[in-house]
Design a protein around this motif. Structure first.
Motif: not given
Length: 96
Positions: A47-68
């Motif tokens: 869970s910690q590994r996945d949360s860190i990976e999510r934070v790394k993947t977040i686009d700082p301009n929009v504030g969320y992970v752009p899955y598309d």
């Protein structure tokens, strides 16, 4: 004469052993124990590994992970990897 040397060496060995044991028993214990808390601090669970990976993947301009866009990028990368052997083969042929 041999008996004297044998007896003297036995006495010296016994004396040395006695003082060595006495000295070693006075030394502090150097055994390092690891607490379970310290061990858990060094281990990142899934869970910690996945949360860190999510934070790394977040686009700082929009504030969320752009899955598309992420999905499109993954497909584009796989397509390039699939074309790579073909492109190398064509380049070697064109050099001849």
């Amino acid at each position: 004469m041999r008996k004297i040397y044998t007896a003297l060496s036995c006495v010296l060995l016994t004396t040395f052993s006695f003082y060595a044991i006495k000295y070693i028993s006075k030394l502090p214990s150097t055994i390092v124990t690891v607490n379970e808390d310290e061990e858990n601090e060094r281990y990142d669970g899934p869970s910690q590994r996945d949360s860190i990976e999510r934070v790394k993947t977040i686009d700082p301009n929009v504030g969320y992970v752009p899955y598309d866009r992420l999905y499109d990028a993954i497909n584009y990368t796989q397509a390039l990897k699939a074309q790579l052997p073909i492109a190398r083969l064509q380049q070697t042929v064109s050099w001849e």
